[in-house]
Design a protein around this motif. Structure first.
Motif, PDB file in Angstrom:
ATOM      1  N   THR A  89      -0.043 -16.100 -15.785  1.00  0.00           N
ATOM      2  CA  THR A  89      -1.223 -15.745 -14.988  1.00  0.00           C
ATOM      3  C   THR A  89      -2.474 -15.738 -15.855  1.00  0.00           C
ATOM      4  O   THR A  89      -3.515 -16.281 -15.463  1.00  0.00           O
ATOM      5  CB  THR A  89      -1.030 -14.370 -14.305  1.00  0.00           C
ATOM      6  N   ASN A  90      -2.378 -15.118 -17.038  1.00  0.00           N
ATOM      7  CA  ASN A  90      -3.528 -15.110 -17.950  1.00  0.00           C
ATOM      8  C   ASN A  90      -3.955 -16.528 -18.308  1.00  0.00           C
ATOM      9  O   ASN A  90      -5.148 -16.838 -18.344  1.00  0.00           O
ATOM     10  CB  ASN A  90      -3.213 -14.323 -19.223  1.00  0.00           C
ATOM     11  N   MET A  93      -5.623 -18.178 -15.178  1.00  0.00           N
ATOM     12  CA  MET A  93      -6.954 -17.626 -14.915  1.00  0.00           C
ATOM     13  C   MET A  93      -7.947 -18.070 -15.996  1.00  0.00           C
ATOM     14  O   MET A  93      -9.115 -18.318 -15.707  1.00  0.00           O
ATOM     15  CB  MET A  93      -6.907 -16.101 -14.832  1.00  0.00           C
ATOM     16  N   ASP A 174      -4.245 -19.904  -8.453  1.00  0.00           N
ATOM     17  CA  ASP A 174      -4.634 -18.497  -8.458  1.00  0.00           C
ATOM     18  C   ASP A 174      -3.423 -17.632  -8.788  1.00  0.00           C
ATOM     19  O   ASP A 174      -2.327 -18.143  -9.027  1.00  0.00           O
ATOM     20  CB  ASP A 174      -5.265 -18.098  -7.119  1.00  0.00           C
ATOM     21  N   GLU A 175      -3.638 -16.326  -8.802  1.00  0.00           N
ATOM     22  CA  GLU A 175      -2.570 -15.398  -9.180  1.00  0.00           C
ATOM     23  C   GLU A 175      -1.394 -15.463  -8.215  1.00  0.00           C
ATOM     24  O   GLU A 175      -0.238 -15.347  -8.630  1.00  0.00           O
ATOM     25  CB  GLU A 175      -3.127 -13.981  -9.269  1.00  0.00           C
ATOM     26  N   THR A 176      -1.661 -15.657  -6.935  1.00  0.00           N
ATOM     27  CA  THR A 176      -0.583 -15.738  -5.937  1.00  0.00           C
ATOM     28  C   THR A 176       0.309 -16.938  -6.218  1.00  0.00           C
ATOM     29  O   THR A 176       1.537 -16.842  -6.183  1.00  0.00           O
ATOM     30  CB  THR A 176      -1.174 -15.821  -4.519  1.00  0.00           C
ATOM     31  N   GLN A 179       2.437 -16.289  -9.318  1.00  0.00           N
ATOM     32  CA  GLN A 179       3.525 -15.359  -9.030  1.00  0.00           C
ATOM     33  C   GLN A 179       4.658 -16.064  -8.275  1.00  0.00           C
ATOM     34  O   GLN A 179       5.832 -15.876  -8.594  1.00  0.00           O
ATOM     35  CB  GLN A 179       3.031 -14.156  -8.232  1.00  0.00           C
TER      36      GLN A 179
END
Length: 194
Positions: A89-90, A93, A174-176, A179
């Motif tokens: 995620t990092n 982003m 994106d984060e979603t 994940q």
């Protein structure tokens, strides 16, 4: 007389060079950055830059990672899933941030500049890959992940789609998405026997 007398000035000059190269990269893009411009902004000679870096690509990449490196910490939550989720995620982003868009520019430029391509592989991609490898190895050692796990393929499986979206499809990153990606990947690598 102290033999380390010149050292602080060298460290300050290096920091000044790295910061200058980073600022120029953000302001103008890789193509427009020159060693002359870096030297001018850092108030050093070109010879000083070439004393520490073999070419423009190396100093620009080091400047970029010197300034942006704190954005990509290596997590240590005690859980392989959480560590990889945070790490991926990092990274995602970061890649879609202003600094991260420089990576896509460098990737494009690297198609025509083998020195640049080697610089970003050595200074950005290999370190991220080694971090991911370490996180997955810890998960294997703790019995969370399959002992027979092919870690290199697993890294490609998790991180490859991030770059595919970023560079090929342009779909939402994106984060979603990250994940979902990590969750689906872990369904195949979790050691269900433990």
């Amino acid at each position: 007389m102290d033999g380390k007398r010149g050292r602080p000035r060298n460290v300050e000059a290096q920091k000044s060079i790295l910061l200058a190269s980073y600022e120029l990269l953000l302001e103008n893009g890789f193509q427009a950055v020159t060693v002359d411009k870096i030297a001018d902004r850092a108030q050093v000679s070109k010879a000083t830059i070439y004393k520490w870096w073999p070419n423009k690509a190396a100093v620009v990449m080091d400047g970029f990672f010197y300034a942006a490196g704190t954005r990509l910490p290596v997590p240590d939550t005690g859980s392989a899933y959480n560590d990889i989720l945070l790490h991926a995620t990092n990274l995602a982003m970061f890649l879609i941030s202003q600094e991260g868009t420089i990576i896509t520019e460098l990737l494009g430029e690297g198609q025509f500049d083998s020195g640049l391509a080697e610089a970003y592989r050595a200074r950005f991609f290999r370190p991220r890959r080694l971090e991911a490898r370490s996180l997955l190895e810890k998960g294997t050692e703790r019995g969370e992940l399959k002992k027979s796990l092919d870690i290199d393929i697993c890294i490609d499986l998790i991180y490859g789609p991030i770059f595919y979206r970023l560079l090929v499809t342009g779909d939402t990153l994106d984060e979603t998405y990250v994940q979902q990606l990590v969750t689906n990947a872990f369904e195949g690598i979790i050691d269900t026997k433990s």
